[in-house]
Design a protein around this motif. Structure first.
Motif, PDB file in Angstrom:
ATOM      1  N   LEU A  47      55.583  12.914 -15.730  1.00 48.00           N
ATOM      2  CA  LEU A  47      56.830  13.102 -16.482  1.00 48.00           C
ATOM      3  C   LEU A  47      56.880  12.199 -17.711  1.00 48.00           C
ATOM      4  O   LEU A  47      57.400  12.602 -18.758  1.00 48.00           O
ATOM      5  CB  LEU A  47      58.051  12.862 -15.589  1.00 48.00           C
ATOM      6  CG  LEU A  47      58.631  14.162 -15.004  1.00 48.00           C
ATOM      7  CD1 LEU A  47      57.726  14.709 -13.908  1.00 48.00           C
ATOM      8  CD2 LEU A  47      60.038  13.966 -14.482  1.00 48.00           C
ATOM      9  N   GLU A  48      56.328  11.000 -17.597  1.00 48.17           N
ATOM     10  CA  GLU A  48      56.336  10.073 -18.734  1.00 48.17           C
ATOM     11  C   GLU A  48      55.549  10.639 -19.911  1.00 48.17           C
ATOM     12  O   GLU A  48      55.961  10.517 -21.065  1.00 48.17           O
ATOM     13  CB  GLU A  48      55.753   8.726 -18.316  1.00 48.17           C
ATOM     14  CG  GLU A  48      55.638   7.699 -19.436  1.00 48.17           C
ATOM     15  CD  GLU A  48      56.976   7.264 -20.012  1.00 48.17           C
ATOM     16  OE1 GLU A  48      57.003   6.868 -21.190  1.00 48.17           O
ATOM     17  OE2 GLU A  48      57.998   7.325 -19.289  1.00 48.17           O
TER      18      GLU A  48
ATOM     19  N   VAL B  18      53.720  27.669 -15.094  1.00 46.21           N
ATOM     20  CA  VAL B  18      54.013  26.910 -13.881  1.00 46.21           C
ATOM     21  C   VAL B  18      55.429  26.330 -13.935  1.00 46.21           C
ATOM     22  O   VAL B  18      56.102  26.209 -12.915  1.00 46.21           O
ATOM     23  CB  VAL B  18      52.965  25.794 -13.687  1.00 46.21           C
ATOM     24  CG1 VAL B  18      53.373  24.826 -12.582  1.00 46.21           C
ATOM     25  CG2 VAL B  18      51.603  26.406 -13.374  1.00 46.21           C
ATOM     26  N   GLY B  19      55.893  25.992 -15.122  1.00 42.05           N
ATOM     27  CA  GLY B  19      57.243  25.475 -15.268  1.00 42.05           C
ATOM     28  C   GLY B  19      58.310  26.519 -15.020  1.00 42.05           C
ATOM     29  O   GLY B  19      59.457  26.192 -14.730  1.00 42.05           O
ATOM     30  N   LEU B  20      57.946  27.784 -15.115  1.00 42.99           N
ATOM     31  CA  LEU B  20      58.885  28.880 -14.888  1.00 42.99           C
ATOM     32  C   LEU B  20      58.796  29.413 -13.462  1.00 42.99           C
ATOM     33  O   LEU B  20      59.805  29.704 -12.837  1.00 42.99           O
ATOM     34  CB  LEU B  20      58.613  30.016 -15.884  1.00 42.99           C
ATOM     35  CG  LEU B  20      58.620  29.642 -17.367  1.00 42.99           C
ATOM     36  CD1 LEU B  20      58.271  30.872 -18.216  1.00 42.99           C
ATOM     37  CD2 LEU B  20      59.965  29.089 -17.788  1.00 42.99           C
ATOM     38  N   ALA B  21      57.579  29.551 -12.958  1.00 43.68           N
ATOM     39  CA  ALA B  21      57.378  30.184 -11.656  1.00 43.68           C
ATOM     40  C   ALA B  21      57.146  29.196 -10.523  1.00 43.68           C
ATOM     41  O   ALA B  21      57.292  29.549  -9.357  1.00 43.68           O
ATOM     42  CB  ALA B  21      56.188  31.149 -11.743  1.00 43.68           C
ATOM     43  N   GLY B  22      56.774  27.945 -10.869  1.00 47.68           N
ATOM     44  CA  GLY B  22      56.434  26.980  -9.837  1.00 47.68           C
ATOM     45  C   GLY B  22      55.024  27.172  -9.328  1.00 47.68           C
ATOM     46  O   GLY B  22      54.406  28.228  -9.531  1.00 47.68           O
ATOM     47  N   SER B  23      54.501  26.126  -8.671  1.00 42.58           N
ATOM     48  CA  SER B  23      53.148  26.212  -8.132  1.00 42.58           C
ATOM     49  C   SER B  23      52.968  25.140  -7.073  1.00 42.58           C
ATOM     50  O   SER B  23      53.251  23.962  -7.319  1.00 42.58           O
ATOM     51  CB  SER B  23      52.112  26.008  -9.246  1.00 42.58           C
ATOM     52  OG  SER B  23      50.792  25.993  -8.727  1.00 42.58           O
ATOM     53  N   ALA B  24      52.516  25.534  -5.904  1.00 42.88           N
ATOM     54  CA  ALA B  24      52.276  24.563  -4.837  1.00 42.88           C
ATOM     55  C   ALA B  24      51.256  23.533  -5.289  1.00 42.88           C
ATOM     56  O   ALA B  24      50.240  23.877  -5.899  1.00 42.88           O
ATOM     57  CB  ALA B  24      51.774  25.275  -3.583  1.00 42.88           C
TER      58      ALA B  24
ATOM     59  N   ASN C 260      55.124  17.855  -9.746  1.00 41.90           N
ATOM     60  CA  ASN C 260      55.330  16.950 -10.883  1.00 41.90           C
ATOM     61  C   ASN C 260      55.101  17.664 -12.214  1.00 41.90           C
ATOM     62  O   ASN C 260      55.919  17.580 -13.138  1.00 41.90           O
ATOM     63  CB  ASN C 260      54.435  15.713 -10.761  1.00 41.90           C
ATOM     64  CG  ASN C 260      52.982  16.043 -10.445  1.00 41.90           C
ATOM     65  OD1 ASN C 260      52.583  17.206 -10.340  1.00 41.90           O
ATOM     66  ND2 ASN C 260      52.165  15.011 -10.279  1.00 41.90           N
ATOM     67  N   TYR C 261      53.997  18.390 -12.305  1.00 43.84           N
ATOM     68  CA  TYR C 261      53.666  19.112 -13.540  1.00 43.84           C
ATOM     69  C   TYR C 261      54.699  20.199 -13.827  1.00 43.84           C
ATOM     70  O   TYR C 261      55.184  20.337 -14.956  1.00 43.84           O
ATOM     71  CB  TYR C 261      52.272  19.726 -13.396  1.00 43.84           C
ATOM     72  CG  TYR C 261      51.750  20.411 -14.629  1.00 43.84           C
ATOM     73  CD1 TYR C 261      51.236  19.680 -15.697  1.00 43.84           C
ATOM     74  CD2 TYR C 261      51.746  21.803 -14.726  1.00 43.84           C
ATOM     75  CE1 TYR C 261      50.732  20.314 -16.828  1.00 43.84           C
ATOM     76  CE2 TYR C 261      51.248  22.448 -15.846  1.00 43.84           C
ATOM     77  CZ  TYR C 261      50.746  21.695 -16.892  1.00 43.84           C
ATOM     78  OH  TYR C 261      50.258  22.335 -18.015  1.00 43.84           O
ATOM     79  N   ALA C 262      55.068  20.968 -12.792  1.00 40.96           N
ATOM     80  CA  ALA C 262      56.049  22.041 -12.970  1.00 40.96           C
ATOM     81  C   ALA C 262      57.396  21.485 -13.402  1.00 40.96           C
ATOM     82  O   ALA C 262      58.079  22.059 -14.265  1.00 40.96           O
ATOM     83  CB  ALA C 262      56.197  22.838 -11.680  1.00 40.96           C
ATOM     84  N   ALA C 263      57.803  20.356 -12.805  1.00 44.35           N
ATOM     85  CA  ALA C 263      59.078  19.742 -13.184  1.00 44.35           C
ATOM     86  C   ALA C 263      59.073  19.326 -14.648  1.00 44.35           C
ATOM     87  O   ALA C 263      60.048  19.545 -15.381  1.00 44.35           O
ATOM     88  CB  ALA C 263      59.367  18.536 -12.292  1.00 44.35           C
ATOM     89  N   SER C 264      57.969  18.743 -15.089  1.00 45.17           N
ATOM     90  CA  SER C 264      57.892  18.289 -16.482  1.00 45.17           C
ATOM     91  C   SER C 264      57.909  19.463 -17.449  1.00 45.17           C
ATOM     92  O   SER C 264      58.534  19.406 -18.511  1.00 45.17           O
ATOM     93  CB  SER C 264      56.631  17.443 -16.695  1.00 45.17           C
ATOM     94  OG  SER C 264      55.449  18.234 -16.615  1.00 45.17           O
TER      95      SER C 264
ATOM     96  N   ALA D  91      59.111  22.576 -16.819  1.00 42.20           N
ATOM     97  CA  ALA D  91      60.410  23.249 -16.766  1.00 42.20           C
ATOM     98  C   ALA D  91      61.433  22.497 -17.594  1.00 42.20           C
ATOM     99  O   ALA D  91      62.290  23.098 -18.268  1.00 42.20           O
ATOM    100  CB  ALA D  91      60.877  23.364 -15.313  1.00 42.20           C
ATOM    101  N   ALA D  92      61.357  21.168 -17.554  1.00 37.09           N
ATOM    102  CA  ALA D  92      62.303  20.343 -18.312  1.00 37.09           C
ATOM    103  C   ALA D  92      62.204  20.597 -19.808  1.00 37.09           C
ATOM    104  O   ALA D  92      63.203  20.490 -20.533  1.00 37.09           O
ATOM    105  CB  ALA D  92      62.062  18.871 -18.013  1.00 37.09           C
ATOM    106  N   LEU D  93      61.022  20.966 -20.287  1.00 40.94           N
ATOM    107  CA  LEU D  93      60.856  21.231 -21.718  1.00 40.94           C
ATOM    108  C   LEU D  93      61.681  22.428 -22.170  1.00 40.94           C
ATOM    109  O   LEU D  93      62.074  22.506 -23.336  1.00 40.94           O
ATOM    110  CB  LEU D  93      59.381  21.457 -22.055  1.00 40.94           C
ATOM    111  CG  LEU D  93      58.464  20.239 -21.934  1.00 40.94           C
ATOM    112  CD1 LEU D  93      57.028  20.619 -22.300  1.00 40.94           C
ATOM    113  CD2 LEU D  93      58.952  19.090 -22.813  1.00 40.94           C
TER     114      LEU D  93
END
Length: 239
Positions: free
Chosen positions: A101-102, A134-140, A144-148, A150-152
């Motif tokens: 996230l940083e 991945v930020g839209l659909a998610g991924s197991a 951490n990557y998906a959260a970052s 999606a936040a964009l």
């Protein structure tokens, strides 16, 4: 067009393709890179390579000063630099989560904030944020990557509302599985499973993502802002 363009993380993969496309359109392109040496290809294109870790505020400031001294204020910013530390949630450390996230979110905030100063004074500018399907659909294994990523989307849409009246657009590009060094590390079985989910039945090419970025940075896209543009072969439909 000969505008001053900055692509963060422009030394390889998608960032390199974006830098190449924008330089080919006639822009004065600068890239940031965190380690190693900048590609000779960019040097031959006349691009400026600036070493910068976007998690370090002082390095971000110094990078912008170097770009401004060489090319003038940044008129187009492509916030592409990012990392991943994939692992399942119960194995994910605090550091795994916060480091991603940083870089991906807070680092993007830093470069966008710095670039927007000159854009606001000039009352014009283009900001393109590189997210992910991945930020839209998610991924197991990629919480951490998906959260970052999606936040964009929320970050970019908030900026489009805040800066739009000053002639500044802010859009998000969400690539799917693109043929880069990162995806080449997947096993044959992983690639097969992913391919079955992609309606286009193939991986994307970096140049296809770069062409979308080049369009969003152009005058033709002046009335597009707050958009999330998928370049994913249909993988993220419905999200």
């Amino acid at each position: 067009m000969s505008r001053s363009v900055l692509v963060t993380g422009g030394n390889r993969g998608l960032g390199l393709a974006m830098a190449r496309a924008l330089a080919g359109a006639g822009d004065k392109v600068a890239i940031t890179y965190r380690s190693g040496e900048p590609p000779q290809e960019l040097v031959e294109l006349g691009c400026l390579a600036v070493k910068c870790d976007i998690t370090e505020p002082e390095q971000v400031e110094q990078a912008f000063k170097e770009v401004e001294d060489a090319h003038g204020r940044v008129e187009v910013l492509v916030a592409n630099a990012g990392i991943n530390r994939d692992t399942l949630l119960l194995r994910m450390s605090e550091e795994d989560f916060s480091t991603v996230l940083e870089t991906n979110l807070v680092g993007t905030f830093r470069v966008v904030k710095r670039a927007s100063k000159g854009m606001l004074r000039a009352r014009t500018g283009r900001i393109v944020l590189i997210s992910s399907v991945v930020g839209l659909a998610g991924s197991a294994g990629q919480a951490n990557y998906a959260a970052s990523k999606a936040a964009l989307v929320g970050f970019g849409r908030s900026l489009s509302r805040e800066l739009g009246s000053r002639g500044i657009t802010c859009n998000v590009v969400a690539p799917g599985f693109i043929d880069t060094d990162m995806t080449r590390e997947l096993t044959d079985e992983q690639r097969k499973v992913i391919m079955e989910k992609i309606p286009a039945a193939r991986y994307g090419e970096p140049d296809e993502v770069a062409a979308t970025v080049r369009f969003l940075a152009s005058e033709e896209a002046a009335y597009i802002t707050g958009a999330v543009i998928p370049v994913d072969g249909g993988l993220g439909m419905g999200h």
